[in-house]
Each structure stands twice: as C-alpha cells, then as structure tokens.
Design a protein around this motif. Structure first.
Motif, PDB file in Angstrom:
ATOM      1  N   GLN A 170       0.817  -1.214   0.000  1.00 34.11           N
ATOM      2  CA  GLN A 170       0.000   0.000   0.000  1.00 34.11           C
ATOM      3  C   GLN A 170       0.854   1.269   0.000  1.00 34.11           C
ATOM      4  O   GLN A 170       0.314   2.386  -0.049  1.00 34.11           O
ATOM      5  CB  GLN A 170      -0.944   0.010   1.208  1.00 34.11           C
ATOM      6  CG  GLN A 170      -0.289   0.364   2.534  1.00 34.11           C
ATOM      7  CD  GLN A 170       0.437  -0.768   3.241  1.00 34.11           C
ATOM      8  OE1 GLN A 170       0.831  -1.761   2.655  1.00 34.11           O
ATOM      9  NE2 GLN A 170       0.614  -0.621   4.563  1.00 34.11           N
ATOM     10  N   ALA A 171       2.176   1.135   0.056  1.00 35.08           N
ATOM     11  CA  ALA A 171       3.048   2.312   0.114  1.00 35.08           C
ATOM     12  C   ALA A 171       2.842   3.203  -1.104  1.00 35.08           C
ATOM     13  O   ALA A 171       2.729   2.730  -2.226  1.00 35.08           O
ATOM     14  CB  ALA A 171       4.508   1.889   0.212  1.00 35.08           C
ATOM     15  N   ARG A 172       2.803   4.489  -0.836  1.00 36.94           N
ATOM     16  CA  ARG A 172       2.749   5.473  -1.906  1.00 36.94           C
ATOM     17  C   ARG A 172       4.194   5.814  -2.249  1.00 36.94           C
ATOM     18  O   ARG A 172       5.012   6.035  -1.367  1.00 36.94           O
ATOM     19  CB  ARG A 172       2.018   6.717  -1.418  1.00 36.94           C
ATOM     20  CG  ARG A 172       1.781   7.759  -2.488  1.00 36.94           C
ATOM     21  CD  ARG A 172       0.908   8.893  -1.978  1.00 36.94           C
ATOM     22  NE  ARG A 172       1.617  10.001  -1.388  1.00 36.94           N
ATOM     23  CZ  ARG A 172       2.383  10.865  -2.042  1.00 36.94           C
ATOM     24  NH1 ARG A 172       2.574  10.728  -3.326  1.00 36.94           N
ATOM     25  NH2 ARG A 172       2.963  11.864  -1.419  1.00 36.94           N
ATOM     26  N   GLU A 203       6.065   5.937   1.262  1.00 37.74           N
ATOM     27  CA  GLU A 203       5.317   6.512   2.375  1.00 37.74           C
ATOM     28  C   GLU A 203       4.190   5.581   2.790  1.00 37.74           C
ATOM     29  O   GLU A 203       3.399   5.122   1.962  1.00 37.74           O
ATOM     30  CB  GLU A 203       4.749   7.863   1.961  1.00 37.74           C
ATOM     31  CG  GLU A 203       4.076   8.597   3.079  1.00 37.74           C
ATOM     32  CD  GLU A 203       3.650  10.000   2.674  1.00 37.74           C
ATOM     33  OE1 GLU A 203       2.801  10.551   3.383  1.00 37.74           O
ATOM     34  OE2 GLU A 203       4.145  10.517   1.659  1.00 37.74           O
ATOM     35  N   VAL A 204       4.121   5.314   4.086  1.00 35.10           N
ATOM     36  CA  VAL A 204       3.046   4.531   4.687  1.00 35.10           C
ATOM     37  C   VAL A 204       2.516   5.370   5.843  1.00 35.10           C
ATOM     38  O   VAL A 204       3.219   5.587   6.829  1.00 35.10           O
ATOM     39  CB  VAL A 204       3.539   3.158   5.186  1.00 35.10           C
ATOM     40  CG1 VAL A 204       2.399   2.390   5.845  1.00 35.10           C
ATOM     41  CG2 VAL A 204       4.154   2.351   4.049  1.00 35.10           C
ATOM     42  N   GLU A 205       1.299   5.864   5.664  1.00 39.73           N
ATOM     43  CA  GLU A 205       0.703   6.815   6.607  1.00 39.73           C
ATOM     44  C   GLU A 205       1.662   7.986   6.788  1.00 39.73           C
ATOM     45  O   GLU A 205       1.966   8.681   5.839  1.00 39.73           O
ATOM     46  CB  GLU A 205       0.288   6.119   7.897  1.00 39.73           C
ATOM     47  CG  GLU A 205      -0.843   5.114   7.656  1.00 39.73           C
ATOM     48  CD  GLU A 205      -1.375   4.490   8.908  1.00 39.73           C
ATOM     49  OE1 GLU A 205      -1.225   5.069  10.007  1.00 39.73           O
ATOM     50  OE2 GLU A 205      -1.975   3.413   8.799  1.00 39.73           O
ATOM     51  N   THR A 206       2.200   8.178   7.997  1.00 45.19           N
ATOM     52  CA  THR A 206       3.090   9.315   8.227  1.00 45.19           C
ATOM     53  C   THR A 206       4.574   8.941   8.167  1.00 45.19           C
ATOM     54  O   THR A 206       5.435   9.799   8.338  1.00 45.19           O
ATOM     55  CB  THR A 206       2.813   9.961   9.597  1.00 45.19           C
ATOM     56  OG1 THR A 206       3.036   8.984  10.618  1.00 45.19           O
ATOM     57  CG2 THR A 206       1.386  10.487   9.659  1.00 45.19           C
ATOM     58  N   ARG A 207       4.870   7.685   7.923  1.00 48.61           N
ATOM     59  CA  ARG A 207       6.264   7.221   7.882  1.00 48.61           C
ATOM     60  C   ARG A 207       6.792   7.254   6.457  1.00 48.61           C
ATOM     61  O   ARG A 207       6.067   6.934   5.517  1.00 48.61           O
ATOM     62  CB  ARG A 207       6.387   5.806   8.441  1.00 48.61           C
ATOM     63  CG  ARG A 207       5.932   5.644   9.866  1.00 48.61           C
ATOM     64  CD  ARG A 207       7.015   6.112  10.827  1.00 48.61           C
ATOM     65  NE  ARG A 207       6.620   6.011  12.204  1.00 48.61           N
ATOM     66  CZ  ARG A 207       7.056   5.081  13.038  1.00 48.61           C
ATOM     67  NH1 ARG A 207       7.884   4.149  12.623  1.00 48.61           N
ATOM     68  NH2 ARG A 207       6.670   5.094  14.281  1.00 48.61           N
ATOM     69  N   ARG A 208       8.073   7.615   6.331  1.00 48.72           N
ATOM     70  CA  ARG A 208       8.709   7.686   5.009  1.00 48.72           C
ATOM     71  C   ARG A 208      10.084   7.030   5.041  1.00 48.72           C
ATOM     72  O   ARG A 208      10.793   7.099   6.036  1.00 48.72           O
ATOM     73  CB  ARG A 208       8.907   9.140   4.585  1.00 48.72           C
ATOM     74  CG  ARG A 208       7.639   9.855   4.286  1.00 48.72           C
ATOM     75  CD  ARG A 208       7.934  11.253   3.856  1.00 48.72           C
ATOM     76  NE  ARG A 208       6.695  11.929   3.521  1.00 48.72           N
ATOM     77  CZ  ARG A 208       6.637  13.172   3.128  1.00 48.72           C
ATOM     78  NH1 ARG A 208       7.733  13.887   3.005  1.00 48.72           N
ATOM     79  NH2 ARG A 208       5.477  13.710   2.842  1.00 48.72           N
ATOM     80  N   ASN A 266       6.438   0.848   9.707  1.00 46.89           N
ATOM     81  CA  ASN A 266       5.231   0.486  10.456  1.00 46.89           C
ATOM     82  C   ASN A 266       4.675   1.720  11.160  1.00 46.89           C
ATOM     83  O   ASN A 266       5.405   2.357  11.924  1.00 46.89           O
ATOM     84  CB  ASN A 266       5.500  -0.617  11.471  1.00 46.89           C
ATOM     85  CG  ASN A 266       5.183  -1.975  10.927  1.00 46.89           C
ATOM     86  OD1 ASN A 266       4.295  -2.138  10.107  1.00 46.89           O
ATOM     87  ND2 ASN A 266       5.929  -2.973  11.376  1.00 46.89           N
ATOM     88  N   PRO A 267       3.408   2.027  10.906  1.00 53.41           N
ATOM     89  CA  PRO A 267       2.815   3.215  11.553  1.00 53.41           C
ATOM     90  C   PRO A 267       2.665   3.034  13.061  1.00 53.41           C
ATOM     91  O   PRO A 267       2.698   2.019  13.601  1.00 53.41           O
ATOM     92  CB  PRO A 267       1.453   3.359  10.877  1.00 53.41           C
ATOM     93  CG  PRO A 267       1.393   2.362   9.794  1.00 53.41           C
ATOM     94  CD  PRO A 267       2.525   1.421   9.949  1.00 53.41           C
TER      95      PRO A 267
END
Length: 112
Positions: A32-34, A45-50, A111-112
C-alpha cells in the motif's frame, strides 16, 4: 512521464539490482506504500512514515529511518551508517546483508 520511473530508468546498470532489491522488499512488505519523489529520490510513504532510497556513485543509500526504528540494523552494521540517519550500501555490503535484515529495517521504519 512519471518522475519516479524517470529516476529509476536513469540508475546506472551496475546499481540497478541494488535499488530493485531494496525497492522490491519495501513494496512486498508494504504494497500500500505510496511512492513519489522527495528530496530528489524515490520515497516510500506509509501513513506518516517515510523511507527514501537514493542511488549514489558507489551504491544505494537509505534515508529517513530513526535510530529507534531500524530493527537493530545500525547496531549490527555500524560501519554502514553515515551521518545522522543514512545507511550506505555498496555492492559488497549488499551481498553480506540478508533480505531478512533489510525487511526488519523496512518494517521498523515504515510500520505506523
């Protein structure tokens, strides 16, 4: 054209397998990473993590992880740490690092 794909297409053939290995592991762990360009390099990027993956003349560097979010990678490989939070991986380094170690780093960083 997609800027991320342009970056990837411009990677020197000798470093492309290194980049593909790290990128592939990230996308397997976090499908799901952008992915976008940030700071001129592919950023996952996964949620707020990069996590940023950059290619330099000697290999691949990983940026954006924190010492408290590296899955123990920096303590096992202190010679690969450069600066505040940069992991520099040359081809011989990558040959000595298992996918499990990279996955642990990736999971801890994203991991968020």
């Amino acid at each position: 054209m997609d800027p991320v794909q342009e970056y990837i297409d411009a990677i020197a053939p000798g470093h492309r397998p290194l980049f593909d290995r790290v990128s592939g592991l990230i996308l397997k762990e976090f499908p799901q990473a952008r992915v976008a360009l940030a700071y001129g390099m592919p950023t996952y990027e996964v949620e707020t993590r990069r996590l940023h993956i950059g290619v330099w003349q000697h290999g691949v560097s990983i940026y954006g992880w924190g010492t408290d979010r590296d899955g123990g990678f920096s303590s096992r490989h202190p010679t690969l740490i450069s600066g505040k939070a940069t992991i520099r991986l040359r081809p011989p380094d990558m040959a000595a690092i298992t996918d499990d170690e990279l996955r642990a780093l990736i999971r801890a960083a994203l991991n968020p």
